[in-house]
Scaffold this motif. Sequence first.
Motif, PDB file in Angstrom:
ATOM      1  N   ILE A  50      37.248  45.381  30.140  1.00  0.00           N
ATOM      2  CA  ILE A  50      38.100  46.758  29.464  1.00  0.00           C
ATOM      3  C   ILE A  50      37.251  47.573  29.396  1.00  0.00           C
ATOM      4  O   ILE A  50      36.476  47.707  28.798  1.00  0.00           O
ATOM      5  CB  ILE A  50      38.539  46.244  28.149  1.00  0.00           C
ATOM      6  CG1 ILE A  50      39.340  44.875  28.163  1.00  0.00           C
ATOM      7  CG2 ILE A  50      39.699  47.364  27.638  1.00  0.00           C
ATOM      8  CD1 ILE A  50      39.926  44.428  26.870  1.00  0.00           C
ATOM      9  N   ASP A  53      38.472  53.612  28.725  1.00  0.00           N
ATOM     10  CA  ASP A  53      39.888  54.014  28.726  1.00  0.00           C
ATOM     11  C   ASP A  53      40.825  52.987  28.501  1.00  0.00           C
ATOM     12  O   ASP A  53      42.314  53.459  28.295  1.00  0.00           O
ATOM     13  CB  ASP A  53      40.444  54.797  29.947  1.00  0.00           C
ATOM     14  CG  ASP A  53      39.497  56.220  30.061  1.00  0.00           C
ATOM     15  OD1 ASP A  53      39.063  56.240  31.355  1.00  0.00           O
ATOM     16  OD2 ASP A  53      39.410  56.772  29.086  1.00  0.00           O
ATOM     17  N   GLY A  54      40.759  51.713  28.182  1.00  0.00           N
ATOM     18  CA  GLY A  54      41.616  50.711  27.839  1.00  0.00           C
ATOM     19  C   GLY A  54      42.040  50.021  29.146  1.00  0.00           C
ATOM     20  O   GLY A  54      43.058  49.092  29.109  1.00  0.00           O
ATOM     21  N   SER A  72      40.133  44.155  17.386  1.00  0.00           N
ATOM     22  CA  SER A  72      39.244  45.188  17.113  1.00  0.00           C
ATOM     23  C   SER A  72      38.892  44.927  15.580  1.00  0.00           C
ATOM     24  O   SER A  72      37.849  45.301  15.173  1.00  0.00           O
ATOM     25  CB  SER A  72      39.749  46.327  17.455  1.00  0.00           C
ATOM     26  OG  SER A  72      41.051  46.826  16.886  1.00  0.00           O
TER      27      SER A  72
END
Length: 121
Positions: A50, A53-54, A72
Amino acid sequence: QVQLVESGGASVQSGGSLRLSCAATGYTYGYCKGWFRQIPGKEREGVAAIDTDGRIYYAESVKGRFTISEDSDKNMLFLQMNSLKPEDTAMYYCATGTWCLQLESVGYQYWGQGTQVTVSS
């Protein structure tokens, strides 16, 4: 300093499933996060990542079988591995860093100690 600890590796038969976990301390979830694997005597291979920027990337050999995810709130990274094959046998490492380039290892400053996955036919 960021520290990473992998867990969940085991010996499993072909077709089985495993879920690898990576617990981080001093970890920022906005960093690059990735899973890599290595067989003794072979080059390290990016499995899933990942980026900052995701965006999610998977090695062609694991697409449709592996899923990378994170929690998270708990500072955790996961790798769900389904339909395991003998070729998936390797030491698996999680890593994080301030930048990355798809499945390349550049930019990953912090690495875990690894967890062994063995798939028998």
